[in-house]
Structure formats: C-alpha cells, structure tokens
Scaffold this active site. Structure first.
Site, mmCIF file in Angstrom:
data_model
loop_
_atom_site.group_PDB
_atom_site.id
_atom_site.type_symbol
_atom_site.label_atom_id
_atom_site.label_comp_id
_atom_site.label_asym_id
_atom_site.label_seq_id
_atom_site.Cartn_x
_atom_site.Cartn_y
_atom_site.Cartn_z
ATOM 1 N N TYR A 167 0.614 -1.311 0.000
ATOM 2 C CA TYR A 167 -0.025 -0.052 -0.037
ATOM 3 C C TYR A 167 0.737 1.326 -0.078
ATOM 4 C CZ TYR A 167 -3.555 -3.349 0.735
ATOM 5 O OH TYR A 167 -4.459 -4.348 0.438
ATOM 6 N N HIS B 265 -19.374 -17.720 -6.680
ATOM 7 C CA HIS B 265 -19.140 -16.446 -6.094
ATOM 8 C C HIS B 265 -18.954 -15.586 -7.196
ATOM 9 C CE1 HIS B 265 -18.194 -13.764 -2.640
ATOM 10 N NE2 HIS B 265 -17.088 -13.379 -3.600
ATOM 11 N N ALA B 266 -19.469 -14.331 -7.531
ATOM 12 C CA ALA B 266 -19.222 -13.448 -8.436
ATOM 13 C C ALA B 266 -17.970 -12.872 -8.657
ATOM 14 C CB ALA B 266 -20.117 -12.186 -8.394
ATOM 15 N N HIS C 10 -21.515 -3.571 -9.168
ATOM 16 C CA HIS C 10 -19.990 -3.724 -8.440
ATOM 17 C C HIS C 10 -19.281 -4.427 -9.395
ATOM 18 C CE1 HIS C 10 -17.134 -5.035 -5.136
ATOM 19 N NE2 HIS C 10 -16.776 -6.220 -6.014
ATOM 20 N N GLU C 11 -19.660 -5.688 -9.952
ATOM 21 C CA GLU C 11 -18.570 -6.594 -10.932
ATOM 22 C C GLU C 11 -18.252 -5.700 -12.092
ATOM 23 O OE1 GLU C 11 -17.086 -8.818 -9.860
ATOM 24 O OE2 GLU C 11 -18.319 -9.232 -8.159
ATOM 25 N N HIS D 14 -15.337 -3.522 -11.912
ATOM 26 C CA HIS D 14 -14.030 -4.247 -12.158
ATOM 27 C C HIS D 14 -14.000 -3.868 -13.693
ATOM 28 C CE1 HIS D 14 -13.495 -5.421 -8.232
ATOM 29 N NE2 HIS D 14 -14.347 -6.354 -7.952
ATOM 30 N N GLU E 19 -12.299 -2.492 -5.870
ATOM 31 C CA GLU E 19 -13.659 -3.055 -5.340
ATOM 32 C C GLU E 19 -14.650 -1.777 -5.131
ATOM 33 O OE1 GLU E 19 -14.097 -6.091 -5.024
ATOM 34 O OE2 GLU E 19 -12.154 -6.668 -5.324
ATOM 35 N N TRP F 150 -11.683 -16.953 15.486
ATOM 36 C CA TRP F 150 -12.621 -16.383 14.493
ATOM 37 C C TRP F 150 -13.711 -15.825 15.350
ATOM 38 C CZ3 TRP F 150 -13.324 -14.745 9.853
ATOM 39 C CH2 TRP F 150 -14.602 -14.807 9.274
ATOM 40 N N ARG G 226 -15.485 -12.114 15.748
ATOM 41 C CA ARG G 226 -16.782 -11.760 15.297
ATOM 42 C C ARG G 226 -17.672 -11.220 16.584
ATOM 43 N NH1 ARG G 226 -19.481 -15.625 11.019
ATOM 44 N NH2 ARG G 226 -20.382 -13.567 11.128
ATOM 45 N N HIS H 104 -13.470 -15.895 0.441
ATOM 46 C CA HIS H 104 -12.282 -15.419 0.466
ATOM 47 C C HIS H 104 -11.028 -16.079 1.298
ATOM 48 C CE1 HIS H 104 -15.266 -12.667 -0.897
ATOM 49 N NE2 HIS H 104 -14.416 -11.943 -1.490
ATOM 50 N N ARG I 81 -9.334 -5.058 1.336
ATOM 51 C CA ARG I 81 -9.629 -4.147 0.202
ATOM 52 C C ARG I 81 -11.044 -3.883 0.319
ATOM 53 N NH1 ARG I 81 -8.645 -8.779 -4.255
ATOM 54 N NH2 ARG I 81 -6.471 -8.574 -3.358
ATOM 55 N N TYR I 82 -11.940 -4.888 0.811
ATOM 56 C CA TYR I 82 -13.561 -4.381 0.867
ATOM 57 C C TYR I 82 -13.769 -3.465 1.912
ATOM 58 C CZ TYR I 82 -13.607 -8.662 -2.003
ATOM 59 O OH TYR I 82 -13.372 -9.608 -2.807
HETATM 60 O O1 X8Z Z 1 -16.626 -10.883 -2.925
HETATM 61 C C1 X8Z Z 1 -17.113 -9.762 -3.476
HETATM 62 C C2 X8Z Z 1 -17.481 -9.487 -4.742
HETATM 63 C C3 X8Z Z 1 -16.574 -9.982 -5.958
HETATM 64 S S1 X8Z Z 1 -15.069 -8.879 -5.477
HETATM 65 C C4 X8Z Z 1 -18.931 -10.026 -5.031
HETATM 66 N N1 X8Z Z 1 -17.529 -9.144 -2.297
HETATM 67 C C5 X8Z Z 1 -17.311 -9.298 -0.784
HETATM 68 C C6 X8Z Z 1 -18.011 -10.399 -0.558
HETATM 69 O O2 X8Z Z 1 -18.829 -10.779 -1.256
HETATM 70 O O3 X8Z Z 1 -17.814 -10.873 0.463
HETATM 71 C C7 X8Z Z 1 -18.477 -7.678 -2.428
HETATM 72 C C8 X8Z Z 1 -18.661 -7.276 -1.124
HETATM 73 C C9 X8Z Z 1 -17.661 -7.963 -0.296
HETATM 74 ZN ZN ZN Z 2 -15.226 -7.099 -6.483
#
Ligand code: X8Z
Ligand code: ZN
Length: 603
Positions: free
Chosen positions: A218, A348-349, A378-379, A382, A406, A478, A482, A506, A515-516
């Site tokens: 960063y 997962h998108a 969102h996508e 990218h 993101e 974990w 949380r 993830h 990053r989110y």
């Molecule tokens: O993973 C994502 C996107 C793809 S980069 C759908 N997101 C995170 C998640 O789903 O946990 C977007 C928000 C947070």
């Molecule tokens: Zn994304």
C-alpha cells in the site's frame, strides 16, 4: 488484459527489497539494460498471466479433477516466471534507474501470485492446495438427508443463502446456517498446510509472514497500513454501534427476548446473510415504522420479468450514460450469468480480464433481486476499470490499490437513487424526503453493517499467518473477533472440529479482504467528490451521477491511471484528497445516526 481480476486478488504478494548482488551496485549492468529487462519481463509476465487466466476461468466454470490440475499447473508456471524475473532483477539493485523502471521493478516484485517456497515440490503442493480449497468451496453442498441418496435434495450455497435471506423461522435459519458450515471442516487441514507453505515462501523472501507481505502492498510501511485500518475503523465504529443496538432491539421484538439477548451479541443466523456481513435482507424486520414506505426493487425486477442478461444491461447502461463504451460482444458471448444445472461452478461473483485488452467477462450466478442488482454494478466496475487501464503497459494494468478496484462499481451503485429508478421507469414517482430515513436505513444495513466484517476477516488471517493464532485455536479466534467487532455469536456451540472462517469464500480461495473494508470507506469518498463535481448540493443519498458525461470523464481519468502512480495520487486526482477518510460515509448516514440514537435512547 493479461490476467483475470480474480487472479489479481491473489496477486498481492510482495517481494522483499532484495539484497544487492555482489560486485557492487548494478554488477556491471546499466540503467538502459534495466529498461530493456523490464520490457522483456512484461512480455513474459503477460504471456504467463494470460495462460493462467484462461486455465483458471475454465476451472471455475467447470470444476473437475482435470481442470483443477490444469489450473494449478498454470498458476505454478506463473509463480515461477515472476519469481525468476524478480530474482534476475536483483542485478539492478543500487543502480540509478528511471522513475518508470524503478516503479515497474517494484510492481514486478509485487505481482507474485503466491509466495511459494523455492523448493519445486513444495511450490506445486501449495498451488494445488489453494486451487483445491477454492474448488471444494465451489462444490460445497448441504444434503439434509444423505441417506436418501437423492442428490437433487442437496442444497447449494445459493439455495442456503436464499433461506437465510427470506425465511423467518429461527429453527430453519439455524439449520441452513449449520448446513453450510459443514462444508469447510474437510479442508481445515489443507488450510493449515497452506499457511505453513505460504509463510515459508514469504519468509524466504525476507518477510515476517504472509500477512506482513499483504500489508506491504500500500505504498507505506506494513505497520502504517495496519494503523490506517484501525484509524478508519475507530472513525466508523460509533455509527456501527448505533445500528447494531437498534437492529438487536428489533430482532428481540421479532424473535423474543430468549432468542436475542438484551445486551450481548446477536445470533449470526438472524441477520439475513450467511456471514452476517450485509443485513439488507432483514429490512422488513427493522424498517422505521413511522417514516414513509419506499419501494421494493426485488419486487419491481420480478414484476418486470427481468432476466439475468437484462440485469447486466442495466449496469452497462449506467456506465454508457457516463460516456464509457458499451461492453464488447465477447463479454456477452463468454460470460456466465446463470447458474448451470449440470455442473459445478464457482458461483461467487467475479469479473475477469483475460487478454489484458477487451476480453473482459463476468462470472456470476445471478439471482433476480435487489442484492444482485447492486452486485452486477460492483462487478462491472471491475470490468470498466480493466478496460480503462488496458492501454497501459502490463505492470500498470491494475487499480491504484486493491480497495479502489472494489470501490468503483459500488460508487456507481450509490447513484441508484429513487430519481434514477424513476428515469428507468421502475417507479412512477420518487418518494419525497420523508422517505430518507427509510432509504438510509436500507443502505446502512448493507454498507454500515459490512464494516466490522470487512475489517475482521484479515485481522483473523494476520493472526493466523503470524502464528499468534495456531490451528488449535482457529475457530475460537474467529468467533472472538466476530463477537468483538461485529457483535454476533454462532447459533450453536462451535469447536475446533469446525472451520468457520473457511466457510467464507475469500478464506477458502485465499483472497485478501482488507480491500473491501477500504472500498466501503472509499466509495463514499468517491461519491461525495463526484457529486461535488456534478454541482449537486442536496443530501448525498439523493445524488445520482447518471447521465453526467463531465463526471464520467473525471472518473475515467482516474481509472486510466491504473497503477502507474502511488494510490494517494489517484485518490487526489478524483477527490482532491490524498488520504482515506471516513467522514464521507459518516456524513452520508448522519441523519440516520441521529434517528437511531433517538430510538436507542427511548429503550
Ligand atoms: O467478493 C465480493 C464481490 C466480488 S469481488 C462479489 N464482495 C465481498 C463479499 O462478497 O464478501 C463484495 C462485497 C464483499
Ligand atoms: Zn469485487
């Protein structure tokens, strides 16, 4: 573009500053040699990345034992290519090089998919392990009655998420939650091995551990980055606390005092989402009773018989209204929009850029609802970023930092206001300002609720990678985090036989998560700046930049910079500010915060 965005998620590992080679600075090499080396290195990097991107695309779209192997082999090759180039680049250490070449050499060292150990067998084991965990997650299903032998009765993550979103029977919610969390224990041991090997690779390159490598990406010291994250979290925590308190009260009213404690954490299965990370699905339970009702986007989309492609067309329409090009034909031919019935895919998108140029794609199992309407934006954020920086040289083809990637599509989605929906013909009339608290509440359930989750996922991984948390405490750590950050608790007692962190994409797929968190701060900063550029002076939740070409031009300028400059410069180009700043999200939700505090006081 050379490499998929998904792969980019993995490409966040950094080489250490390599020690000078023997024979004095440069070892006889000149700065012109360095320029030449970089040009050649970029070609090799590009070729290996494209190969890896295609293999990974096929693996994610057709999960089989063979595609896993092919994908792991391509990842292995890419890792080796970059590692070899970075090692060779040592010969320029200590030489005075041009600014561009210095930056590119640094980025080359950053572009390593996994900090694999030098030993080839271990490197192979590591890539295979990571590919396998992602596949296992993608294939994951919950079969309530396995003895029935009827596979059709098994529930996918998508099915289970739909239950979490819409069902209001706590027992059924709990069953769906527990069902999905059965998927991850089988790869717990793989994760332990992955941590060992990736840490070994990171150490060989001079880092303390993999978490330290991640934090080094960063344009600041790793410790400074950790402090930045904490600073931002402290800025937004009071807002989260107000929302959490209010939501807990409403859930107590709905499910009873015994189910939801007055002061403790909220049971995680009652928040409308498998990871309690976005709470928009329980808007019906928590919506403000006294303010005007708004509209239900899911209901509108369904009423209009919207299909998956049309969802994407709406997203594209927003970008073209800002002056961006239409998506290329290949995008429409090659993307995956609908969950196939006959095979396993990673649902997962994700947004991909296969050839470094125009071959961008979306891979998403689109559902026709409000949540996926936002995710499509969102996508596409990218994909439009990828196309904007495509003319840059390969090592600059990335976002300013991964939080920027993101944040772009989400920034656009913040402009999906009632006024915009009226323009689309979705509603006849935009509700007046008496609906603002309701509108803000709906959005806060997604954006504010997300913040602690966005922060804690890597808090957990940083501890795991550093060894502060060992395998014997994975699950306890974990849930400690949380509870500490999100204020949620599991619906049943958990043990170290479970692997609940691994039930999040993830973690299984090894995609960094900070990053989110950054994106949730940045997108409000971007939105504020773009609305300022548009000359908008009203409340920010009513600002839509739809159709504003001048604003689109400003956004495009930043996207086109790619990673050619340190991220504070990109931020400044768009916002005039050079630090991440949570006052934008705080200001945006200020009326809601005041309202929540009022309600919370009453109780
Ligand atoms: O993973 C994502 C996107 C793809 S980069 C759908 N997101 C995170 C998640 O789903 O946990 C977007 C928000 C947070
Ligand atoms: Zn994304």
């Amino acid at each position: 573009m050379k490499i998929s965005q998904k792969t980019r998620y993995l490409l966040t590992f950094v080489f250490t500053l390599l020690v000078s080679c023997t024979g004095g600075p440069g070892g006889g090499a000149s700065s012109a040699d360095a320029d030449k080396f970089v040009a050649e290195a970029e070609k090799k990097y590009l070729a290996a990345s494209m190969k890896q991107g295609r293999a990974s695309w096929i693996q994610s779209n057709f999960i089989t034992d063979d595609t896993e192997i092919i994908s792991a082999e391509a990842s292995d090759e890419l890792t080796k290519t970059i590692k070899d180039l970075a090692e060779e680049a040592r010969k320029f250490d200590g030489l005075k090089l041009s600014e561009d070449t210095t930056r590119k050499l640094k980025l080359l060292k950053l572009a390593l998919p996994l900090p694999a150990p030098g030993n080839a067998a271990e490197r192979e084991e590591l890539t295979k392990t990571v590919v396998k965990m992602e596949s296992d997650y993608g294939k994951g299903k919950y079969c309530p009655d396995p003895s029935a032998g009827d596979k059709a009765k098994c529930l996918s993550l998508g099915d289970l998420e739909s239950i979490l979103a819409a069902n209001r029977n706590p027992e059924e919610l709990k069953k769906a939650w527990l069902g999905w969390h059965q998927v991850s224990p089988p790869y717990r041991k793989d994760y332990v091995r992955f941590v060992e090997l990736a840490n070994k690779g990171a150490k060989e390159m001079g880092f303390k551990d993999l978490g330290s490598m991640w934090r080094s990406n960063y344009d600041m010291e790793p410790e400074a980055f950790a402090a930045e994250m904490e600073r931002l979290w402290q800025q937004v925590k009071p807002l989260y606390d107000s929302l959490h308190t209010y939501v807990r009260t409403k859930l107590r009213q709905k499910y009873g005092d015994a189910a939801v404690p007055a002061t403790g954490p909220i049971p995680a299965h009652l928040l409308g989402n498998m990871w309690s990370q976005q709470w928009g699905n329980i808007y019906d339970i928590v919506k403000p009773p006294t303010t005007a009702t708004t509209y239900d986007l899911t209901e509108i989309l369904k009423r209009k018989n919207t299909d998956a492609r049309q969802m994407v067309r709406y997203g594209e329409g927003f970008f073209t209204s800002l002056g961006f090009d239409q998506l290329p034909k290949t995008f429409w031919d090659r993307s995956l929009f609908v969950k196939p019935q006959d095979r396993d895919v990673v649902c997962h998108a994700s947004a991909w850029d296969i050839d470094n140029q125009k071959d961008v794609r979306l891979k998403m199992c689109i559902k026709i609802n409000d949540e996926d309407f936002t995710t499509v934006h969102h996508e596409l954020g990218h994909n439009y970023y990828q196309m904007a920086y495509a003319p840059k040289s390969p090592l600059y083809q990335n976002s300013a930092n991964d939080g920027f990637h993101e944040a772009i599509g989400d920034t656009i989605a913040l402009s999906v206001t009632p006024e915009y929906l009226k323009k689309l013909g979705f509603i006849d009339k935009a509700p007046d300002e008496s609906a603002d608290i309701s509108l803000l509440m709906r959005l806060a359930l997604d954006k504010v609720a997300f913040l602690p989750f966005g922060y804690l996922v890597d808090q957990w991984r940083w501890k795991v990678f550093s060894g502060e948390v060992g395998p014997a405490d994975y699950n306890k750590a974990w849930w400690d985090l949380r509870e500490k950050y999100q204020g949620v608790a599991p619906p049943a007692s958990r043990s170290e036989a479970d692997f609940d962190a691994g039930a999040k994409y993830h973690v299984a797929a090894n995609v960094p998560y900070s990053r989110y968190f950054m994106a949730h701060i940045l997108q409000f900063q971007f939105h504020r700046a773009l609305c300022r550029e548009a000359g908008f002076t009203g409340p920010l939740n009513r600002c839509s930049i739809y159709g504003n070409k001048q604003v689109g031009e400003k956004l495009k300028k930043m996207l086109e910079m790619g990673q050619s400059r340190p991220w504070p410069e990109a931020l400044k180009a768009l916002t005039g500010e050079d630090k991440m700043d949570a006052t934008a999200i705080i200001d945006y939700f200020a009326p809601l915060k005041a309202w929540l505090d009022e309600q919370n006081k009453k109780r």
